[in-house]
Enzyme design. Sequence first.
Site, mmCIF file in Angstrom:
data_model
loop_
_atom_site.group_PDB
_atom_site.id
_atom_site.type_symbol
_atom_site.label_atom_id
_atom_site.label_comp_id
_atom_site.label_asym_id
_atom_site.label_seq_id
_atom_site.Cartn_x
_atom_site.Cartn_y
_atom_site.Cartn_z
ATOM 1 N N LYS A 1 9.738 -30.369 3.260
ATOM 2 C CA LYS A 1 10.385 -30.964 2.101
ATOM 3 C C LYS A 1 10.199 -30.103 0.866
ATOM 4 O O LYS A 1 9.163 -29.455 0.690
ATOM 5 C CB LYS A 1 9.819 -32.365 1.832
ATOM 6 C CG LYS A 1 10.202 -33.417 2.866
ATOM 7 C CD LYS A 1 9.665 -34.775 2.440
ATOM 8 C CE LYS A 1 10.108 -35.872 3.393
ATOM 9 N NZ LYS A 1 9.599 -37.208 2.974
ATOM 10 N N GLY B 1 6.616 -28.893 -1.438
ATOM 11 C CA GLY B 1 5.452 -28.347 -0.760
ATOM 12 C C GLY B 1 4.199 -29.204 -0.823
ATOM 13 O O GLY B 1 4.252 -30.422 -1.038
ATOM 14 N N CYS C 1 1.691 -29.464 -3.009
ATOM 15 C CA CYS C 1 1.339 -30.145 -4.258
ATOM 16 C C CYS C 1 1.991 -31.518 -4.354
ATOM 17 O O CYS C 1 1.325 -32.520 -4.605
ATOM 18 C CB CYS C 1 1.741 -29.298 -5.452
ATOM 19 S SG CYS C 1 1.608 -30.163 -7.027
ATOM 20 N N GLY D 1 -16.390 -28.815 -3.409
ATOM 21 C CA GLY D 1 -15.477 -28.240 -4.375
ATOM 22 C C GLY D 1 -14.561 -29.295 -4.955
ATOM 23 O O GLY D 1 -14.865 -30.497 -4.927
ATOM 24 N N VAL D 2 -13.413 -28.864 -5.466
ATOM 25 C CA VAL D 2 -12.492 -29.776 -6.148
ATOM 26 C C VAL D 2 -12.022 -30.897 -5.230
ATOM 27 O O VAL D 2 -12.130 -32.081 -5.555
ATOM 28 C CB VAL D 2 -11.285 -28.992 -6.700
ATOM 29 C CG1 VAL D 2 -10.249 -29.948 -7.279
ATOM 30 C CG2 VAL D 2 -11.734 -28.006 -7.767
ATOM 31 N N GLU E 1 -22.727 -29.671 0.584
ATOM 32 C CA GLU E 1 -22.275 -28.403 0.011
ATOM 33 C C GLU E 1 -23.301 -27.313 0.322
ATOM 34 O O GLU E 1 -24.486 -27.479 0.042
ATOM 35 C CB GLU E 1 -22.088 -28.538 -1.509
ATOM 36 C CG GLU E 1 -21.810 -27.243 -2.247
ATOM 37 C CD GLU E 1 -20.596 -26.503 -1.707
ATOM 38 O OE1 GLU E 1 -20.745 -25.312 -1.369
ATOM 39 O OE2 GLU E 1 -19.509 -27.105 -1.619
ATOM 40 N N HIS F 1 -7.372 -38.585 -35.355
ATOM 41 C CA HIS F 1 -8.540 -39.458 -35.161
ATOM 42 C C HIS F 1 -8.066 -40.874 -34.844
ATOM 43 O O HIS F 1 -7.126 -41.370 -35.468
ATOM 44 C CB HIS F 1 -9.376 -39.482 -36.441
ATOM 45 C CG HIS F 1 -10.544 -40.420 -36.376
ATOM 46 N ND1 HIS F 1 -11.692 -40.133 -35.679
ATOM 47 C CD2 HIS F 1 -10.724 -41.658 -36.918
ATOM 48 C CE1 HIS F 1 -12.536 -41.147 -35.801
ATOM 49 N NE2 HIS F 1 -11.966 -42.088 -36.545
#
Length: 479
Positions: free
Chosen positions: A54, A57, A59, A194-195, A215, A456
């Site tokens: 599709k 990809g 992402c 990782g991420v 990890e 602010h």
Amino acid sequence: MGAPELNRYDEGVQVEAEPSVFDVLVLGAGSGGYACALRAAQLGLTVGLVEKDKLGGTCLHVGCIPTKALLHAAEIADNTREAATFGVQATLEGIDLTGVNDYKDGVVSRLYKGLAGLIKGRGITVIEGAGTLTGAHEVTVDGKAYTGTHVVLASGSYPRSLPGLELDGERVLTSEEALRLTEVPKSAIVLGGGVIGCEFASVWKSFGADVTILEALPHLVPAEDEQSSKALERAFKKRRIEFKVGTPFQSVKVTDSGVAVTVEGANGDSSVLEADLLLVAVGRGPATDGLGYAEVGVEMERGFVLTDERCRTNVDGVYAVGDIVPGLQLAHRGFAQGIFVAEDIAGLDPTPIDEAGIPRVTYSHPEVASVGLSEAAAKEAYGVDGVESLTYDLGGNGKSQILRTQGFVKLVRRKDGPVVGVHMVGDRVGELIGEAQLIYNWEAYADDVAPLVHAHPTQNEALGEAHLALAGKALHAHS
């Protein structure tokens, strides 16, 4: 160019044949590929876009977008669970993962339809099927050859595993299978801090699972500045997300009730951890195997396509973008490279992309965001005495107090020089990375940023306050 070739059918209806010769022929329609196609078409070039699955990809379909939808659902779960602290009476009855998936898939579907409309509207020829590079200017799809004056390789990536670690998609799975779960696991082990690993660990913990991250390197998100890594570890401990760093994986055994994972301890002894499932999140590999790149003469290394700073391979007229090129495997990197290549082909002479200037975000709770050099990398580049850093705690930021998030903005600069790194930890700091990457990429000095007015109360103020402090004008900081 001559008139389009016409096919004549028995009914007497004439239909334009699909063109087979293009100015730009793109293999892969992920972030890098479709961005290149859209920009090239915008610049008046004829474009062919080859895709076996599709448009959008990894992402769009199994990466950035669906995982962030899960993370937003996780944020809502946490907010509901903690509603009483804001004076709101609410009860979290549970997680309907089917409903979460419907929400996630709806987001993906709407974006996919929008992208397909853009591609069609730009007159780009979409060639459906698995393409193979069969010549320096030729891609073959289902036996038909297509040629391009310029060919752009953008075939993307796949979830990696480890030698001897078999994935079954049920008990031992990748992030792609994890996105299709219909029930929240009671317990999970995440291999890789990782991420991807930290984001899924964060989601599952918010959904009520017991999670342990393994990890092998000394810290979570090891590619980040060490101070950011340690801050995320403290936050995860507070959330009761277990993690073991400096802990190499040895093996996994699928049991009747889940998985038994054997890891190596600090003293060399082995120990076994058990859970419902094991998520393998050890990174992504380049999807280049069997696509003919090496056979055509494209220089490769460990499956990656080697390019120069202008994304050109060693084969004249052949470019490569995105995850198949060594470096950060980020959708926005591929997107930027795709645009760059289209403009380079069109003769616009764009400026090469500074890899360090590409923003990075881990969308866990809390988020970790950065751009530029870590303090360690800056010291290596400019010398220990040539670098200064400053950390501004979000405790002094009004919006962060409202959000009840903790963290910091850390600035790294060359002594008496520009800011060369910005590192942030805290909920929603990913939204601050836009200004941060401008500061880095425009080589701003602290004195350049300090006078800028920040609204602010916003978290953006924290960037302004940090630069005020770095310029020697600290206000919301104890001296």
